[in-house]
Motif scaffolding. Structure first.
Motif, PDB file in Angstrom:
ATOM      1  N   TYR A  15      16.255 -27.956 -21.875  1.00 29.04           N
ATOM      2  CA  TYR A  15      15.353 -26.811 -21.771  1.00 29.04           C
ATOM      3  C   TYR A  15      14.506 -26.911 -20.501  1.00 29.04           C
ATOM      4  O   TYR A  15      14.349 -25.930 -19.769  1.00 29.04           O
ATOM      5  N   ARG A  20      15.234 -22.996 -19.302  1.00 27.92           N
ATOM      6  CA  ARG A  20      14.044 -22.189 -18.985  1.00 27.92           C
ATOM      7  C   ARG A  20      14.194 -21.446 -17.659  1.00 27.92           C
ATOM      8  O   ARG A  20      13.464 -20.501 -17.382  1.00 27.92           O
ATOM      9  N   ASN A  24      15.356 -18.614 -20.539  1.00 26.55           N
ATOM     10  CA  ASN A  24      14.693 -19.350 -21.620  1.00 26.55           C
ATOM     11  C   ASN A  24      15.391 -19.260 -22.972  1.00 26.55           C
ATOM     12  O   ASN A  24      14.905 -19.784 -23.967  1.00 26.55           O
TER      13      ASN A  24
END
Length: 282
Positions: A15, A20, A24
């Motif tokens: 992430y 992200r 995201n």
């Protein structure tokens, strides 16, 4: 491939470093496929993402029969803070002030005290004495978030102050943080990854290492370097010892990461886009 790292930790790494930057949001199928590269099976990925959902780090959305996961506001804030520290180019400048946080959390709220301690260590605070934590960095925003998050406004006092003795600022640092032990960890990181960098550099430049292998190497590199967030208080240069290895480790990390970044991104995007294609075709 044998599983080398905790599934939940690897998801955080993905992430922070990839997802992200791609809206995201990721389909669980793509996440499972990516984690397979590290030896994690579908069951462990689903269990880990479920745990992260319960802990408030990610939120889920169902589209058709497919589940998608994205970072919550809390998760995004933590990833942003972590990224700023992982990819920092140099030690922060110092205004000469110390931030001091003192709390008196009652015994019947002990669980809040334990959670707060973990958060303070992660943010780089050092324990000066019982329930008294200090940092030379301007972490007022983080403190306000923590106080709001745990609802402990009535139990916390926060000061911005100068140190008037009875030792030096450097001696104060030595009392609150084990800098020698931290330097030893950086030394081990440099020794291990400088060898890997020297071996991989000519191979990657000649295209002899696959994009998938570069993706694994890059994620492992970030994952290992990310561990310093839990032990390095990110002190200003003025407070660090003369023989400080943190900056050398940061340079090595940056060089190696840049080397791996393009092929690693290509692999991530091929898996990520495959998930989106499947959704479009449904």
């Amino acid at each position: 491939m044998e599983k080398q790292f905790n599934t939940r930790s690897m998801i955080f790494t993905l992430y922070g470093d990839y997802i992200r930057h791609h809206g995201n949001v990721i389909w669980i199928g793509s996440l499972i496929r990516l984690l397979k590269e590290f030896g994690h099976n579908e069951m462990s990925v689903r269990a880990a993402i479920s745990r992260m959902h319960k802990q408030g780090w990610v939120q889920s959305e169902k589209i058709g029969n497919k589940s998608y996961y994205s970072l919550t506001e809390r998760g995004r804030a933590r990833m942003e803070e972590a990224s700023n520290r992982i990819y920092k180019s140099k030690s922060p400048s110092w205004d000469g002030m110390w931030r001091m946080l003192v709390y008196t959390i009652p015994e019947n709220k002990r669980h809040l005290r334990d959670e707060l301690r973990k958060e303070l260590v992660w943010s780089g605070f050092g324990l000066l004495s019982n329930s008294c934590w200090i940092t030379p960095n301007p972490l007022e925003d983080q403190i306000n978030r923590l106080v709001t998050k745990y609802g402990i406004n009535d139990y916390v006092s926060f000061f911005r102050s100068t140190y008037e003795g009875m030792s030096t600022n450097q001696e104060l640092v030595a009392k609150c943080w084990d800098i020698d032990d931290l330097n030893d960890h950086y030394s081990q990181f440099i020794q291990e990854y400088s060898q890997k960098y020297v071996i991989d550099k000519p191979k990657i430049e000649k295209g002899e290492i696959s994009d998938g292998s570069c993706f694994v190497k890059a994620a492992m590199l970030v994952h290992q370097y990310r561990k310093f967030l839990f032990i390095d208080p990110n002190l200003p240069a003025e407070l660090l010892p003369e023989k400080w290895l943190g900056d050398s480790a940061a340079s090595l990390f940056s060089d190696y990461y840049q080397l791996l970044q393009n092929p690693a991104n290509r692999f991530f995007e091929s898996v990520f886009e495959l998930g989106n294609v499947h959704e479009t075709n449904k």
